[in-house]
Design a protein around this motif. Structure first.
Motif, mmCIF file in Angstrom:
data_model
loop_
_atom_site.group_PDB
_atom_site.id
_atom_site.type_symbol
_atom_site.label_atom_id
_atom_site.label_comp_id
_atom_site.label_asym_id
_atom_site.label_seq_id
_atom_site.Cartn_x
_atom_site.Cartn_y
_atom_site.Cartn_z
ATOM 1 N N LEU A 1 -4.875 0.284 34.833
ATOM 2 C CA LEU A 1 -4.070 0.858 33.751
ATOM 3 C C LEU A 1 -3.332 2.106 34.207
ATOM 4 C CD1 LEU A 1 -6.475 0.618 30.658
ATOM 5 C CD2 LEU A 1 -4.609 -0.941 31.284
ATOM 6 N N ASP A 2 -2.138 2.283 33.670
ATOM 7 C CA ASP A 2 -1.384 3.523 33.849
ATOM 8 C C ASP A 2 -1.385 4.367 32.584
ATOM 9 O OD1 ASP A 2 -0.542 2.852 36.478
ATOM 10 O OD2 ASP A 2 1.014 1.547 35.644
ATOM 11 N N PHE A 3 -1.523 3.709 31.433
ATOM 12 C CA PHE A 3 -1.434 4.454 30.167
ATOM 13 C C PHE A 3 -2.234 3.771 29.069
ATOM 14 C CE2 PHE A 3 2.012 1.377 30.065
ATOM 15 C CZ PHE A 3 2.023 0.915 28.758
ATOM 16 N N ILE A 4 -2.584 4.579 28.068
ATOM 17 C CA ILE A 4 -3.169 4.089 26.823
ATOM 18 C C ILE A 4 -2.278 4.584 25.695
ATOM 19 C CG2 ILE A 4 -5.158 4.122 25.274
ATOM 20 C CD1 ILE A 4 -6.961 4.536 27.640
ATOM 21 N N ASP A 5 -1.825 3.664 24.863
ATOM 22 C CA ASP A 5 -0.850 3.962 23.815
ATOM 23 C C ASP A 5 -1.529 3.858 22.451
ATOM 24 O OD1 ASP A 5 1.310 3.972 22.019
ATOM 25 O OD2 ASP A 5 2.648 3.086 23.500
ATOM 26 N N PHE A 6 -1.544 4.981 21.730
ATOM 27 C CA PHE A 6 -2.227 5.044 20.441
ATOM 28 C C PHE A 6 -1.285 4.833 19.256
ATOM 29 C CE2 PHE A 6 -4.920 7.261 23.431
ATOM 30 C CZ PHE A 6 -6.183 6.810 23.108
ATOM 31 N N GLY A 7 -0.061 4.399 19.525
ATOM 32 C CA GLY A 7 0.864 4.151 18.432
ATOM 33 C C GLY A 7 1.201 5.429 17.699
ATOM 34 N N SER A 8 1.187 5.372 16.389
ATOM 35 C CA SER A 8 1.473 6.574 15.604
ATOM 36 C C SER A 8 0.974 6.348 14.187
ATOM 37 C CB SER A 8 2.972 6.885 15.642
ATOM 38 O OG SER A 8 3.243 8.090 14.958
ATOM 39 N N GLY A 9 1.750 6.787 13.224
ATOM 40 C CA GLY A 9 1.335 6.676 11.828
ATOM 41 C C GLY A 9 0.968 7.996 11.208
ATOM 42 N N PHE A 10 1.403 9.095 11.806
ATOM 43 C CA PHE A 10 1.071 10.416 11.269
ATOM 44 C C PHE A 10 1.762 10.612 9.920
ATOM 45 C CE2 PHE A 10 1.396 11.092 15.995
ATOM 46 C CZ PHE A 10 0.043 10.899 16.228
ATOM 47 N N LYS A 11 0.984 10.974 8.908
ATOM 48 C CA LYS A 11 1.537 11.142 7.565
ATOM 49 C C LYS A 11 2.256 12.476 7.433
ATOM 50 C CE LYS A 11 0.509 10.792 2.654
ATOM 51 N NZ LYS A 11 1.563 11.770 2.353
ATOM 52 N N VAL A 12 3.414 12.431 6.792
ATOM 53 C CA VAL A 12 4.179 13.645 6.513
ATOM 54 C C VAL A 12 4.111 13.929 5.019
ATOM 55 C CG1 VAL A 12 5.719 13.304 8.480
ATOM 56 C CG2 VAL A 12 6.336 12.362 6.232
ATOM 57 N N PRO A 13 4.305 15.191 4.602
ATOM 58 C CA PRO A 13 4.267 15.512 3.166
ATOM 59 C C PRO A 13 5.556 15.078 2.463
ATOM 60 C CG PRO A 13 4.757 17.482 4.446
ATOM 61 C CD PRO A 13 4.476 16.398 5.439
ATOM 62 N N TYR A 14 5.413 14.538 1.262
ATOM 63 C CA TYR A 14 6.556 14.110 0.464
ATOM 64 C C TYR A 14 6.817 15.026 -0.721
ATOM 65 C CZ TYR A 14 6.325 9.801 3.135
ATOM 66 O OH TYR A 14 6.304 8.889 4.162
ATOM 67 N N LYS A 15 5.853 15.827 -1.054
ATOM 68 C CA LYS A 15 6.009 16.755 -2.171
ATOM 69 C C LYS A 15 5.186 18.003 -1.878
ATOM 70 C CE LYS A 15 4.376 13.451 -4.739
ATOM 71 N NZ LYS A 15 3.902 12.626 -5.885
ATOM 72 N N LYS A 16 5.350 19.028 -2.677
ATOM 73 C CA LYS A 16 4.652 20.291 -2.469
ATOM 74 C C LYS A 16 3.143 20.071 -2.475
ATOM 75 C CE LYS A 16 4.372 25.041 -4.190
ATOM 76 N NZ LYS A 16 4.815 26.001 -5.236
ATOM 77 N N ASP A 17 2.470 20.654 -1.479
ATOM 78 C CA ASP A 17 1.010 20.584 -1.342
ATOM 79 C C ASP A 17 0.515 19.150 -1.098
ATOM 80 O OD1 ASP A 17 0.797 23.359 -1.797
ATOM 81 O OD2 ASP A 17 0.780 23.041 -3.967
ATOM 82 N N ASP A 18 1.396 18.269 -0.635
ATOM 83 C CA ASP A 18 1.007 16.897 -0.351
ATOM 84 C C ASP A 18 0.127 16.846 0.899
ATOM 85 O OD1 ASP A 18 0.871 14.172 -0.596
ATOM 86 O OD2 ASP A 18 2.912 13.771 0.097
ATOM 87 N N ILE A 19 -0.766 15.866 0.945
ATOM 88 C CA ILE A 19 -1.623 15.693 2.111
ATOM 89 C C ILE A 19 -0.788 15.222 3.296
ATOM 90 C CG2 ILE A 19 -2.171 13.292 1.518
ATOM 91 C CD1 ILE A 19 -4.982 13.771 2.642
#
Length: 409
Positions: free
Chosen positions: A210-228
């Motif tokens: 192997l040269d790499f391990i790819d963990f993809g993504s899916g990081f959640k961004v906030p859509y409204k104030k104080d959103d998770i």
């Protein structure tokens, strides 16, 4: 971006209009690379499907990004934007073998997500390096439409099919240089993601080159104030420690890859639309704009939330509105939203419009698609012209019915 700048752009380029803030894209890119700065090898491959404008791709290239692509057309866009083939990974789903071979011939990293194609490709091209997409059967996202690592997903090779996978690799003698997973967007629980990572580490231990391990993504961004949102700093600390430990166990340093799309461009995007009509009914006040789900389909397609504000009257008294489009069927952007008083002619701004917004736009109702502008170094730069009616009919072939032979009686 400041309200005055957005209003100036709407005046200069017209509406509806997509605007992308380059500084925000850069800040998100730097946030991710900083969180994983203690990894010996890190590569960020931007997910082209989120926002595929060539100027945006060129800007990300300047930041040091590679590309994550899912079609040969996205690969071609990347090459046009100046990316070296080795900086592009191609992860299709359900495409023909001919397309995969065509991409491989360009020197792009191939990522295969099903056993049938893996066996066919390995038998014909055993020396071509291949990454394998694993389905860890982990539900890490909050929306079933955009979570792709669960057991019912069409994506990836099931982790339970590992014996079959290894037999194909052994029989074909193919070269596996990477292993990959993608749980989908809106990761809500870091521990669940780390659990999926452990499954991937275990799978990776079966491959010695192997040269790499790819963990993809899916990081959640906030859509409204104080959103998770995903705490990428915490994830960086925990995953970096585990990844570096795995590399020691493996016997050499590997590259850790991510494929963020929404995380990099969602908050950088603004969609501007002008109010055509304010309509009072017996129960609702509608604000009808010069756009519809032909330009921004996410709210109708899977219930996404976009904060809406009145740029023309930001400090006005708030009232409740349902913001709707001009398509001849229901196309509601937001119901019963509290927005500063709206008048006809006002400019409304939809936040989080950078990811999967213009890229999913269409010509439904024979409407033209909007222009796109990149806000860079204090100035708006046009990066896509507004479509015209000529663009809509350019590929149509008008049949001459007088020249069509009559049906035989």
């Amino acid at each position: 971006m400041e309200t005055t700048h957005l209003l100036q752009l709407a005046e200069e380029f017209g509406s509806p209009l997509y605007v992308y803030d380059a500084a925000k894209i850069e800040a998100q890119y730097n946030r991710l690379t900083t969180a994983f700065s203690k990894v010996n090898g890190l590569r960020i491959n931007y997910a082209v499907k989120a926002l595929s404008n060539i100027s945006v791709l060129k800007f990300l290239k300047q930041l040091g990004s590679g590309l994550d692509t899912v079609s040969i057309q996205e690969v071609q866009l990347g090459l046009m934007a100046g990316y070296a083939p080795e900086k592009i990974i191609y992860t299709p789903n359900g495409v023909s073998m001919e397309e995969i071979e065509e991409v491989a011939a360009l020197g792009v990293q191939i990522n295969i997500d099903n056993l049938s194609i893996l066996e066919q490709f390995g038998a014909k091209h055993p020396s071509t390096p291949v990454c394998i997409r694993i389905n860890p059967h982990v539900m890490a996202g909050g929306n079933s439409n955009i979570s792709v690592g669960h057991i019912d997903s069409k994506f990836g090779i099931s982790i339970h099919q590992m014996p079959h996978l290894l037999r194909i690799v052994e029989n074909t003698g193919m070269h596996i240089n990477g292993i990959h997973m993608h749980t989908g967007s809106d990761i809500l629980d870091i521990e669940v993601f780390l659990y999926a990572a452990e499954i991937l580490f275990k799978a990776a231990s079966n491959f010695k080159e192997l040269d790499f391990i790819d963990f993809g993504s899916g990081f959640k961004v906030p859509y409204k104030k104080d959103d998770i949102q995903t705490n990428v700093e915490e994830l960086g600390k925990k995953l970096t420690k585990r990844f570096n430990s795995f590399c020691k166990e493996y016997g050499r340093d590997l590259t850790l890859c991510f494929e963020p799309g929404k995380f990099l461009v969602s908050e950088a995007g603004y969609f501007l639309a002008r109010v055509n009509v304010v309509k009072q009914t017996t129960s609702t006040v509608f604000a009808g704009i010069d756009s519809g789900f032909n330009h921004l389909i996410r709210p109708m397609l899977y219930g996404s939330y976009h904060h809406i504000e009145n740029l023309s009257n930001p400090k006005g008294k708030e009232r409740f509105y349902s913001v709707v489009g001009y398509i001849c069927e229901t196309d509601t952007f937001g119901s019963n939203r509290r927005i500063a008083e709206i008048k006809e002619g006002d400019i409304l701004c939809f936040r989080n419009a950078g990811a999967y917004c213009f890229s999913m736009a269409s010509n439904y109702n024979s409407r033209t698609r909007p222009a796109e502008v990149l806000w860079l170094n204090g100035k708006g730069h046009l990066i896509r012209e507004r479509e015209t009616f000529d663009d809509i009919i350019r590929r149509q072939v008008v049949l001459d019915f007088d020249a069509v032979p009559a049906l035989a009686e």
